[in-house]
Design an enzyme around this catalytic site. Structure first.
Site, mmCIF file in Angstrom:
data_model
loop_
_atom_site.group_PDB
_atom_site.id
_atom_site.type_symbol
_atom_site.label_atom_id
_atom_site.label_comp_id
_atom_site.label_asym_id
_atom_site.label_seq_id
_atom_site.Cartn_x
_atom_site.Cartn_y
_atom_site.Cartn_z
ATOM 1 N N ALA A 141 0.869 -1.178 0.000
ATOM 2 C CA ALA A 141 0.000 0.000 0.000
ATOM 3 C C ALA A 141 0.901 1.222 0.000
ATOM 4 O O ALA A 141 2.050 1.159 0.455
ATOM 5 C CB ALA A 141 -0.874 -0.023 1.242
ATOM 6 N N GLY A 193 0.578 -5.192 1.071
ATOM 7 C CA GLY A 193 -0.645 -5.300 0.273
ATOM 8 C C GLY A 193 -0.380 -5.894 -1.113
ATOM 9 O O GLY A 193 -1.277 -6.485 -1.717
ATOM 10 N N GLU A 235 4.792 -5.002 7.261
ATOM 11 C CA GLU A 235 3.867 -4.161 8.041
ATOM 12 C C GLU A 235 4.326 -3.960 9.490
ATOM 13 O O GLU A 235 4.201 -2.870 10.030
ATOM 14 C CB GLU A 235 2.456 -4.772 8.042
ATOM 15 C CG GLU A 235 1.664 -4.509 6.766
ATOM 16 C CD GLU A 235 1.886 -5.552 5.689
ATOM 17 O OE1 GLU A 235 2.900 -6.271 5.752
ATOM 18 O OE2 GLU A 235 1.037 -5.640 4.787
HETATM 19 N N1 DAK Z 1 4.538 3.265 -0.651
HETATM 20 C C1 DAK Z 1 4.886 4.454 -1.195
HETATM 21 N N2 DAK Z 1 6.009 4.646 -1.904
HETATM 22 C C2 DAK Z 1 6.811 3.587 -2.066
HETATM 23 C C3 DAK Z 1 6.523 2.311 -1.531
HETATM 24 C C4 DAK Z 1 5.311 2.175 -0.790
HETATM 25 N N3 DAK Z 1 4.898 1.001 -0.282
HETATM 26 N N4 DAK Z 1 7.530 1.480 -1.852
HETATM 27 C C5 DAK Z 1 8.402 2.203 -2.571
HETATM 28 N N5 DAK Z 1 7.983 3.472 -2.716
HETATM 29 C C6 DAK Z 1 8.621 4.557 -3.413
HETATM 30 C C7 DAK Z 1 9.821 5.102 -2.640
HETATM 31 O O1 DAK Z 1 9.393 6.008 -1.648
HETATM 32 C C8 DAK Z 1 10.586 5.770 -3.747
HETATM 33 O O2 DAK Z 1 9.953 6.983 -4.062
HETATM 34 P P1 DAK Z 1 10.781 8.398 -4.263
HETATM 35 O O3 DAK Z 1 11.484 8.587 -2.989
HETATM 36 O O4 DAK Z 1 11.725 8.071 -5.406
HETATM 37 O O5 DAK Z 1 9.725 9.397 -4.578
HETATM 38 C C9 DAK Z 1 10.387 4.839 -4.917
HETATM 39 O O6 DAK Z 1 9.207 4.104 -4.639
HETATM 40 C C10 DAK Z 1 11.531 3.854 -5.093
HETATM 41 O O7 DAK Z 1 11.721 3.186 -3.854
HETATM 42 P P2 DAK Z 1 13.151 3.095 -3.142
HETATM 43 O O8 DAK Z 1 14.016 4.246 -3.501
HETATM 44 O O9 DAK Z 1 12.898 2.851 -1.696
HETATM 45 O O10 DAK Z 1 13.736 1.788 -3.838
HETATM 46 P P3 DAK Z 1 14.770 0.752 -3.234
HETATM 47 O O11 DAK Z 1 15.150 -0.147 -4.361
HETATM 48 O O12 DAK Z 1 15.866 1.455 -2.483
HETATM 49 O O13 DAK Z 1 13.965 -0.099 -2.146
HETATM 50 C C11 DAK Z 1 12.033 -1.328 -1.320
HETATM 51 C C12 DAK Z 1 12.899 -0.911 -2.546
HETATM 52 C C13 DAK Z 1 10.812 -2.104 -1.868
HETATM 53 C C14 DAK Z 1 12.853 -2.290 -0.433
HETATM 54 C C15 DAK Z 1 11.639 -0.066 -0.529
HETATM 55 O O14 DAK Z 1 11.086 0.878 -1.443
HETATM 56 C C16 DAK Z 1 10.628 -0.356 0.539
HETATM 57 O O15 DAK Z 1 10.978 -0.845 1.595
HETATM 58 N N6 DAK Z 1 9.376 0.031 0.269
HETATM 59 C C17 DAK Z 1 8.312 -0.106 1.241
HETATM 60 C C18 DAK Z 1 7.825 -1.521 1.293
HETATM 61 C C19 DAK Z 1 6.751 -1.694 2.333
HETATM 62 O O16 DAK Z 1 6.960 -1.439 3.515
HETATM 63 N N7 DAK Z 1 5.603 -2.178 1.905
HETATM 64 C C20 DAK Z 1 4.486 -2.452 2.771
HETATM 65 C C21 DAK Z 1 3.629 -1.244 2.879
HETATM 66 S S1 DAK Z 1 2.389 -1.462 4.116
HETATM 67 C C22 DAK Z 1 -4.999 -2.183 5.177
HETATM 68 C C23 DAK Z 1 -4.730 -3.293 4.432
HETATM 69 C C24 DAK Z 1 -3.494 -3.463 3.850
HETATM 70 C C25 DAK Z 1 -2.502 -2.524 4.032
HETATM 71 C C26 DAK Z 1 -2.772 -1.413 4.761
HETATM 72 C C27 DAK Z 1 -4.008 -1.230 5.342
HETATM 73 N N8 DAK Z 1 -6.226 -1.983 5.826
HETATM 74 C C28 DAK Z 1 -7.157 -3.108 5.866
HETATM 75 C C29 DAK Z 1 -6.573 -0.749 6.373
HETATM 76 C C30 DAK Z 1 -1.219 -2.745 3.458
HETATM 77 C C31 DAK Z 1 -0.132 -2.212 4.011
HETATM 78 C C32 DAK Z 1 1.129 -2.235 3.306
HETATM 79 O O17 DAK Z 1 1.291 -2.743 2.228
#
Ligand code: DAK
Length: 260
Positions: free
Chosen positions: A66, A111, A134
């Site tokens: 997400a 997500g 998460e």
């Molecule tokens: N959200 C927003 N932006 C993201 C993102 C994300 N999940 N993942 C990557 N980006 C963005 C980065 O911020 C960056 O943007 P700029 O800074 O260039 O503007 C761009 O994509 C490239 O990312 P990185 O520079 O970080 O790239 P790297 O190769 O260095 O790293 C990475 C890749 C995948 C390891 C890293 O980007 C990362 O850790 N990303 C976050 C992954 C993450 O934590 N995902 C889980 C999100 S929480 C719900 C149900 C479901 C959910 C929520 C609520 N309810 C029922 C209410 C779900 C929650 C989730 O998914």
């Protein structure tokens, strides 16, 4: 069809649906979820489409979760609406009479992992990574991850992955039964589309009923699930596909299914 964060193409019964926000690693914001919902609605009603392949644009990510930047500012009511929107999409995929295959071409996190798990099965590129980060963000999976992963791989593996937030690679995911097949990244779409073509050549009603039997049967006690399967099996004997399939076998020729 091109939307802001999504596009799809159709060829011979298969729709290739790409989440296209590659600058943000295809992270799911509300607009992308809304587009995904309407694309799935359109594809559900399109008789020319019999299998959907879902993938991410670019070569880095399927979906990196997400959109954290958008989610960070949600108030509780907006968070509830976001949850409903995500859950609706997962229900849409499960309820579709057409198979949906995830082609995971990079990160499938949070997500994004849940979206892949909602599909009927997953093919992955070598180098793809799966995980639930998460808990590193102070939350927990909320689009079915705790339930889907536990049922697929068992509670202990699910606990380890979710509690640690650590990623696993495609090979480990295949060993665990999360991924059906791992192929070199350049071959991922072709391999997935080939499998989609194989499904398209089969009787569409049988495929749809098998999807329903597997999906709904998993939530039933075995005796009830077997009875459900038996009823769907019997129903297939009212279809043209059953008649054509068996006539073709006896006549030693390929079947030409009308999917009805
Ligand atoms: N959200 C927003 N932006 C993201 C993102 C994300 N999940 N993942 C990557 N980006 C963005 C980065 O911020 C960056 O943007 P700029 O800074 O260039 O503007 C761009 O994509 C490239 O990312 P990185 O520079 O970080 O790239 P790297 O190769 O260095 O790293 C990475 C890749 C995948 C390891 C890293 O980007 C990362 O850790 N990303 C976050 C992954 C993450 O934590 N995902 C889980 C999100 S929480 C719900 C149900 C479901 C959910 C929520 C609520 N309810 C029922 C209410 C779900 C929650 C989730 O998914």
């Amino acid at each position: 069809m091109h939307l802001k964060n999504l596009n799809w193409t159709k060829k011979e019964g298969v729709a290739l649906l790409l989440i296209d926000r590659s600058q943000q690693l295809n992270a799911l914001n509300r607009n992308t979820l809304a587009e995904l919902e309407s694309a799935l609605c359109a594809l559900a009603q399109d008789d020319a489409v019999r299998v959907i392949v879902l993938s991410g644009a670019g070569d880095k990510a399927f979906v990196a979760g997400a959109d954290i930047k958008e989610m960070a500012g949600l108030d509780p009511l907006a968070a509830a609406a976001f949850a409903r929107q995500g859950q609706k999409i997962l229900a849409q995929i499960a309820g579709l009479s057409k198979p949906v295959i995830a082609a995971v071409n990079g990160y499938a996190l949070g997500g994004g992992f849940e979206l892949a798990l909602a599909c009927d099965f997953i093919y992955a590129a070598e180098g793809a990574k799966f995980g639930f980060p998460e808990t590193t963000l102070g939350i927990m999976p909320g689009f079915g991850g705790t339930q889907k992963l536990s049922r697929l791989v068992g509670a202990n593996i699910a606990r380890e992955l979710i509690f640690t937030g650590k990623m696993i690679d495609a090979e480990r995911a295949a060993t665990l039964g999360i991924v059906n097949r791992v192929v070199p990244a350049v071959d991922l779409l072709e391999a997935t589309l080939q499998t989609a073509d194989t499904i398209v050549a089969n009787g569409g009603v049988g495929v749809a009923m098998a999807k329903e039997a597997i999906g709904k049967g998993l939530d039933m006690p075995l005796a009830e699930a077997l009875a459900f399967e038996g009823n769907l099996f019997a129903l297939l004997f009212s279809t043209e596909d059953q008649k054509e399939g068996m006539r073709a076998f006896i006549g030693k020729r390929p079947a030409v299914f009308l999917h009805k």
